[in-house]
Scaffold this active site. Structure first.
Site, PDB file in Angstrom:
ATOM      1  N   SER A   1     -19.022  48.992   5.474  1.00 27.70           N
ATOM      2  CA  SER A   1     -18.678  50.311   5.991  1.00 27.70           C
ATOM      3  C   SER A   1     -17.196  50.636   5.820  1.00 27.70           C
ATOM      4  O   SER A   1     -16.347  49.757   5.900  1.00 27.70           O
ATOM      5  CB  SER A   1     -19.034  50.366   7.482  1.00 27.70           C
ATOM      6  OG  SER A   1     -18.441  51.477   8.083  1.00 27.70           O
ATOM      7  N   CYS A   2     -16.878  51.928   5.586  1.00 30.74           N
ATOM      8  CA  CYS A   2     -15.487  52.385   5.486  1.00 30.74           C
ATOM      9  C   CYS A   2     -14.965  52.878   6.816  1.00 30.74           C
ATOM     10  O   CYS A   2     -13.796  53.209   6.943  1.00 30.74           O
ATOM     11  CB  CYS A   2     -15.362  53.529   4.474  1.00 30.74           C
ATOM     12  SG  CYS A   2     -15.468  52.975   2.783  1.00 30.74           S
ATOM     13  N   ILE A   3     -15.857  53.003   7.794  1.00 32.80           N
ATOM     14  CA  ILE A   3     -15.387  53.526   9.083  1.00 32.80           C
ATOM     15  C   ILE A   3     -15.794  52.611  10.235  1.00 32.80           C
ATOM     16  O   ILE A   3     -16.594  51.710  10.069  1.00 32.80           O
ATOM     17  CB  ILE A   3     -15.912  54.951   9.376  1.00 32.80           C
ATOM     18  CG1 ILE A   3     -17.409  55.033   9.087  1.00 32.80           C
ATOM     19  CG2 ILE A   3     -15.143  55.983   8.583  1.00 32.80           C
ATOM     20  CD1 ILE A   3     -18.080  56.259   9.589  1.00 32.80           C
TER      21      ILE A   3
END
Lengths: 167, 103
Positions: B101-103
């Protein structure tokens, strides 16, 4: 030949000067991502970017429906510029975009700021732009640590492995 | 892929030290990996680890926001428990794959 020494990124300063959803979220996602990696992170909001940390506007950001060649209709057809200029279209498209982001677990702006500061990131506002738009510290979200000058910003840039990114 | 002996047990790990088979995981292995990461595990850590392993076995993604809303810890407490890069650390200690995930 000597082996080149790699210096990992230790500190990042992100500057956001625009108020569109894509510009603000670029700064927020990169800032939060840096916090997640344990990188010291400071976000600096100036000019129209102040909308992202102003309580009244932060959760109602828009994306441009005119002058935006990337804009598409649902389904991928081109978005006519004339349509983008009609009253309410930009607000509707922006609301739809925010809804889609929420479905991907991308938080609204205020919650994103809280997530960044929870991990030790810091949020700053530009003093000159604040004066220009006649804003006071009370207009800003609680997570904003301070209103600072450009000089203050550069003082924060010390240390090897520091980068500034202007989004 | 390689085999590493952690807490006296042979487990499959990838190049970055993430376990490749979550079923090989034990609490002892978790404590050993945590030590390498500079974390001393408490009951609170294990509550978070249980939540993380539950999410992964259910096939769901992990985000710091999700963990912060889990009811187990809030985001600030999560950062305090696994300082530095919390999502990477907690997954490594929990014996699940590195998050994408990027967040």
């Amino acid at each position: 030949m000597d082996k080149e020494e790699k210096i990992p990124l230790k500190k990042i300063l992100l500057i956001c000067s625009k108020a569109s959803i894509e510009d603000v979220y670029a700064a927020l996602v990169m800032g939060n991502g840096a916090v997640m990696e344990g990188i010291e992170t400071k976000l600096f909001f100036t000019f129209f970017g102040l909308d992202a940390i102003t309580k009244k506007t932060m959760n109602k950001l828009h994306t441009a429906t005119t002058g935006n060649p990337g804009m598409r209709m649902p389904g991928g057809l081109p978005f006519p510029t004339m349509l983008g200029g009609l009253p309410g279209v930009e607000a509707g498209v922006s609301a739809m975009m925010r809804k889609q982001m929420d479905a991907l677990d991308i938080p609204p702006v205020d919650e994103f700021l809280e997530l960044i500061t929870a991990g030790g990131g810091e949020i700053y506002a530009c003093k000159l732009a604040m004066d220009m738009f006649k804003l006071t510290k009370e207009d800003l979200h609680e997570e904003v640590s301070d209103v600072i000058t450009v000089g203050d910003l550069y003082e924060m840039c010390d240390g090897l492995g520091t980068q500034i990114v202007f989004t | 892929m390689s085999i590493k002996t952690i807490a006296g047990v042979e487990v499959n790990v990838n190049d970055e030290g993430y376990m490749e088979d979550a079923s090989q995981w034990t609490k002892e292995i978790a404590s050993e990996i945590a030590k390498e990461e500079g974390v001393e595990l408490t009951d609170k850590h294990f509550e978070v680890i249980d939540f993380v392993r539950g999410k992964i076995s259910a096939g769901e993604g992990l985000t710091i926001r999700g963990i912060g809303k889990s009811g187990v810890v809030n985001a600030k407490e999560f950062y305090a428990l696994f300082p530095g890069a919390p999502l990477k650390k907690v997954t490594k200690i929990s014996g699940v794959p590195k998050p994408t995930s990027c967040i």
